[in-house]
Design a protein around this motif. Structure first.
Motif, PDB file in Angstrom:
ATOM      1  N   GLU A  46      75.512  20.754  -0.779  1.00  0.00           N
ATOM      2  CA  GLU A  46      74.201  20.653  -1.421  1.00  0.00           C
ATOM      3  C   GLU A  46      74.202  21.565  -2.636  1.00  0.00           C
ATOM      4  O   GLU A  46      74.716  22.680  -2.577  1.00  0.00           O
ATOM      5  CB  GLU A  46      73.093  21.082  -0.455  1.00  0.00           C
ATOM      6  N   ASP A  67      71.987  12.065  -4.407  1.00  0.00           N
ATOM      7  CA  ASP A  67      70.527  12.058  -4.370  1.00  0.00           C
ATOM      8  C   ASP A  67      69.983  13.306  -5.050  1.00  0.00           C
ATOM      9  O   ASP A  67      70.541  14.405  -4.903  1.00  0.00           O
ATOM     10  CB  ASP A  67      70.012  12.036  -2.921  1.00  0.00           C
ATOM     11  N   ILE A  69      66.514  15.448  -5.212  1.00  0.00           N
ATOM     12  CA  ILE A  69      65.214  15.656  -4.563  1.00  0.00           C
ATOM     13  C   ILE A  69      64.355  16.481  -5.517  1.00  0.00           C
ATOM     14  O   ILE A  69      64.783  17.549  -5.961  1.00  0.00           O
ATOM     15  CB  ILE A  69      65.390  16.378  -3.209  1.00  0.00           C
ATOM     16  N   ASP A  71      60.572  18.196  -6.402  1.00  0.00           N
ATOM     17  CA  ASP A  71      59.398  18.745  -5.724  1.00  0.00           C
ATOM     18  C   ASP A  71      58.552  19.466  -6.763  1.00  0.00           C
ATOM     19  O   ASP A  71      59.042  20.370  -7.440  1.00  0.00           O
ATOM     20  CB  ASP A  71      59.924  19.714  -4.644  1.00  0.00           C
ATOM     21  N   ARG A  76      57.110  15.628  -2.790  1.00  0.00           N
ATOM     22  CA  ARG A  76      58.569  15.646  -2.886  1.00  0.00           C
ATOM     23  C   ARG A  76      59.049  14.200  -2.931  1.00  0.00           C
ATOM     24  O   ARG A  76      58.595  13.373  -2.131  1.00  0.00           O
ATOM     25  CB  ARG A  76      59.073  16.350  -1.625  1.00  0.00           C
ATOM     26  N   THR A  78      62.661  11.595  -3.483  1.00  0.00           N
ATOM     27  CA  THR A  78      64.119  11.524  -3.563  1.00  0.00           C
ATOM     28  C   THR A  78      64.497  10.372  -4.473  1.00  0.00           C
ATOM     29  O   THR A  78      64.006   9.256  -4.311  1.00  0.00           O
ATOM     30  CB  THR A  78      64.729  11.304  -2.166  1.00  0.00           C
ATOM     31  N   SER A  80      67.775   8.293  -5.906  1.00  0.00           N
ATOM     32  CA  SER A  80      69.210   8.058  -5.724  1.00  0.00           C
ATOM     33  C   SER A  80      69.810   7.598  -7.040  1.00  0.00           C
ATOM     34  O   SER A  80      69.295   6.671  -7.661  1.00  0.00           O
ATOM     35  CB  SER A  80      69.443   6.993  -4.644  1.00  0.00           C
ATOM     36  N   ARG A  96      64.360  21.411  -7.642  1.00  0.00           N
ATOM     37  CA  ARG A  96      65.315  20.327  -7.460  1.00  0.00           C
ATOM     38  C   ARG A  96      66.427  20.716  -6.500  1.00  0.00           C
ATOM     39  O   ARG A  96      66.878  21.855  -6.478  1.00  0.00           O
ATOM     40  CB  ARG A  96      65.892  19.844  -8.791  1.00  0.00           C
ATOM     41  N   GLU A  97      66.808  19.720  -5.695  1.00  0.00           N
ATOM     42  CA  GLU A  97      67.957  19.860  -4.799  1.00  0.00           C
ATOM     43  C   GLU A  97      68.811  18.607  -4.980  1.00  0.00           C
ATOM     44  O   GLU A  97      68.295  17.553  -5.352  1.00  0.00           O
ATOM     45  CB  GLU A  97      67.478  19.980  -3.345  1.00  0.00           C
ATOM     46  N   ASP A  99      71.985  16.340  -3.053  1.00  0.00           N
ATOM     47  CA  ASP A  99      72.847  16.212  -1.876  1.00  0.00           C
ATOM     48  C   ASP A  99      73.360  14.778  -1.767  1.00  0.00           C
ATOM     49  O   ASP A  99      73.147  13.969  -2.667  1.00  0.00           O
ATOM     50  CB  ASP A  99      72.108  16.671  -0.597  1.00  0.00           C
ATOM     51  N   ASN A 100      74.024  14.496  -0.660  1.00  0.00           N
ATOM     52  CA  ASN A 100      74.528  13.143  -0.393  1.00  0.00           C
ATOM     53  C   ASN A 100      75.512  12.682  -1.470  1.00  0.00           C
ATOM     54  O   ASN A 100      75.504  11.502  -1.842  1.00  0.00           O
ATOM     55  CB  ASN A 100      73.324  12.190  -0.301  1.00  0.00           C
TER      56      ASN A 100
END
Ligand code: T46
Length: 135
Positions: A46, A67, A69, A71, A76, A78, A80, A96-97, A99-100
């Motif tokens: 992540e 992805d 994310i 907020d 929030r 997501t 892709s 912001r985050e 991942d995936n």
């Protein structure tokens, strides 16, 4: 422009493959001062986990997928990313985050400023306090 806005780049297709381009002053709503990219991201990793006070960015999946994310302190979403002919705008005051990440994913980021650590808020409660203070 709101964080999460999708910016479509021109796409020229022919039998040799596709070509997209990004021109400063045309396709990006800020002057591009820095470009960086994330690659060789291990499975399950992540990234992100911060907001910016001033920085504007456009994030592009040059290869593979991941992805994003976003907020704003209230909600929030997501997003892709999996194609290189569009980017997602990321404005200030957005947590912001990422991942995936797929195997081989490459994330290219166009940024409005050079790297300035003092522009980051890396603590989520600090982010909530900061945006409450500027409202
Ligand atoms: C963001 C997301 C999408 C530099 O020295 N120069 C740079 O231009 C950047 C981007 C980073 N760094 C250093 C700072 C840290 O010591 O590289 C290290 C890793 O940075 P960070 O943990 O912030 O990386 P990410 O992937 O979590 O976040 C990055 C950007 O920093 C951030 O602005 O919005 O990608």
């Amino acid at each position: 422009m709101k964080s999460g806005y999708k910016i479509e780049f021109p796409k020229i297709t022919d039998s040799r493959g596709n070509l997209s381009f990004i021109e400063g002053g045309h396709h990006i709503p800020f002057h591009i001062k820095r470009v960086y990219y994330l690659y060789d991201v291990p499975g399950g990793a992540e990234r992100g986990g911060h907001s910016h006070k001033e920085l504007q960015q456009v994030v592009i999946a040059m290869s593979g997928s991941f992805d994003l994310i976003l907020d704003d302190g209230t909600s929030r979403i997501t997003v892709s990313l999996n194609r290189s002919h569009y980017g997602i705008y990321l404005g200030p005051n957005t947590w912001r985050e990422m991942d995936n990440f797929s195997s081989g994913a490459v994330c290219l980021v166009l940024a409005s400023e050079n790297y300035i650590e003092s522009d980051y808020i890396r603590d989520y409660n600090g982010f909530l306090e900061y945006i409450a203070g500027i409202k």
